[in-house]
Enzyme design. Structure first.
Site, mmCIF file in Angstrom:
data_model
loop_
_atom_site.group_PDB
_atom_site.id
_atom_site.type_symbol
_atom_site.label_atom_id
_atom_site.label_comp_id
_atom_site.label_asym_id
_atom_site.label_seq_id
_atom_site.Cartn_x
_atom_site.Cartn_y
_atom_site.Cartn_z
ATOM 1 N NE ARG A 99 11.844 26.512 26.725
ATOM 2 C CZ ARG A 99 10.913 26.889 25.464
ATOM 3 N NH1 ARG A 99 10.695 26.865 24.592
ATOM 4 N NH2 ARG A 99 9.662 27.289 26.165
ATOM 5 C CG ASN B 96 0.313 23.389 24.624
ATOM 6 O OD1 ASN B 96 0.374 22.883 23.946
ATOM 7 N ND2 ASN B 96 -1.262 23.931 24.246
ATOM 8 C CE LYS B 97 4.285 28.326 24.825
ATOM 9 N NZ LYS B 97 5.730 28.523 25.212
ATOM 10 C CG ASP C 147 5.486 22.337 25.711
ATOM 11 O OD1 ASP C 147 5.789 22.784 24.718
ATOM 12 O OD2 ASP C 147 3.976 22.857 25.855
ATOM 13 C CD GLN D 164 5.680 30.807 21.907
ATOM 14 O OE1 GLN D 164 4.853 31.724 21.939
ATOM 15 N NE2 GLN D 164 6.607 30.387 22.191
ATOM 16 N NE ARG E 201 8.448 27.233 18.809
ATOM 17 C CZ ARG E 201 7.969 26.421 18.798
ATOM 18 N NH1 ARG E 201 7.785 25.969 17.218
ATOM 19 N NH2 ARG E 201 6.513 26.247 19.495
ATOM 20 N N GLY E 202 9.318 24.266 20.959
ATOM 21 C CA GLY E 202 8.544 22.524 20.824
ATOM 22 C C GLY E 202 9.360 21.700 21.262
ATOM 23 C CB ALA E 203 7.326 18.603 23.079
#
Ligand code: MRU
Length: 378
Positions: A98, A263-264, A253, A212, A53-55
């Site tokens: 995603r 972002n998150k 992201d 996370q 995960r993570g861009a």
């Protein structure tokens, strides 16, 4: 970066090129395990289930998935246009895993464009393999350069504070090396400051619902020996009111060419608190995270909604085994928006591989002039 003293990246091709190797991030921080993926379907599964995960990491993993996809097309005896069409379909499957991180579609498109330039199936596979490597290397290099530019900001704060006490950085979620191929975006300036001998302390938002921050950022900072403290998500405003945060650095992201930042979930609230308290709020990103087509982040950026179990349950370690427990009564309605959009007006600056710029169209265009035509088109 280091895992138990050994250097690792988040994604790589296993020596024979038969499979793609990743770190199963769902097991961290309690277990470190690498996993081999052998097909496009397995790569899709790994991205959807957030093993990776993570861009940047999603983008680089998808690029490797496209290499496996090219091998599958070649194995099916496809040539020329039919090869490219089948590969595009597999690219669509990867992109559907995603929706918010733009790096995924960016990596798939880059692979498709490269593969279309050669004719034979064998050559297409070779090109896809080379492109996967190039995308991963570039991601690592861009993050390293983000670190160099962000270091200047941290050094400035350190000197302004008298050059003695640690610089307190608050970060949200994980935009560390685990979210990229190496170094990370938000963490790269922190690691660069550590290497330059500037004392840094990081406030790590736990980042519900998947934690996370608590699970990944704290673990990776610990592995590199960076002082840090995990806080629950509501603490940041209090710390800022009491002068305990010198600057905020988050990842993103997807960032529009006008500087709106997805972002998150929860990032927007941190940006509001930062503005109210005069704390600089920086966002670090490689250029692969810019969306050159979207002007209005609130209206245009797709926000992923995930399953309610991530909210209704929480996982942790009990007697050396990871278990999941319920947080709410059975049947309680829950909602799980995975990202939010911080408007550009709340962002002090963007830290990119080419330098730091204001979060607006002119600032971004000054660093990426070659993107101007696509900006003008929209
Ligand atoms: O849902 P995730 O874990 O893929 O979300 C990504 C993130 O960790 C954050 O939003 C991060 O700050 C930006 S990605 C570099």
């Amino acid at each position: 970066m280091l895992v138990h003293g050994q250097p690792y990246r988040t994604v790589w091709l296993e020596a024979g090129g038969e499979s793609v190797e990743i770190i199963d991030q769902t097991l961290l921080p309690f277990a470190f395990k690498t996993v081999r993926l052998h097909s496009t379907a397995e790569v899709c599964h790994a991205i959807r289930e957030m093993w990776v995960r993570g861009a940047g990491c999603i983008g680089a993993t998808a690029a490797h998935g496209m290499y496996l996809a090219a091998r599958e097309c070649e194995r099916d005896g496809l040539r020329g246009g039919s090869f490219d069409r089948a590969l595009r379909e597999k690219g669509r499957e990867l992109c559907a895993t995603r929706p918010t991180a733009v790096n995924l579609a960016w990596a798939v498109e880059r692979q498709l464009a490269a593969v279309a330039l050669v004719d034979s199936g064998v050559d297409k596979v070779t090109v896809a393999r080379e492109m996967a490597r190039e995308i991963a290397d570039e991601d690592a290099d861009f993050c390293r350069r983000i670190g160099e530019h962000g270091l200047d900001l941290i050094r400035g704060v350190f000197e302004a504070k008298g050059g003695k006490s640690p610089v307190n950085v608050l970060t949200h979620c994980n935009a560390g090396w685990l979210a990229f191929v190496d170094h990370g975006s938000a963490t790269a300036p922190i690691y660069a400051a550590q290497a330059a001998g500037i004392p840094v302390h990081v406030w790590v938002d736990e980042t519900r619902p998947r934690n996370q921050g608590a699970r990944l950022t704290a673990w990776e900072l610990g592995q590199q020996g960076v002082p840090h403290t995990v806080i629950v998500d509501n603490v940041g405003g209090h710390l800022m009111q009491h002068g305990k945060v010198d600057l905020v650095i988050t990842g993103t992201d997807r960032t529009t060419y006008t500087g709106d930042v997805a972002n998150k979930i929860g990032t927007y609230l941190k940006a509001l608190a930062a503005q109210d308290n005069g704390v600089p709020f920086y966002v670090a990103l490689p250029s692969s995270t810019f969306d050159w087509e979207i002007a209005d982040g609130l209206a245009g950026i797709p926000i992923e909604e995930r399953g309610g179990d991530e909210v209704a349950k929480i996982a942790g370690l009990a007697n050396d085994t990871e278990i999941e427990v319920n947080l709410v009564a059975k049947g309680t309605p829950v909602a799980n928006f995975a990202f939010d959009v911080t408007p550009a007006r709340l962002v002090t600056g963007l830290i990119t591989e080419r330098g730091v710029c204001p979060a607006n169209e002119a600032g971004i265009r000054s660093l990426f002039p070659e993107k101007a035509p696509s900006i003008a088109r929209v």
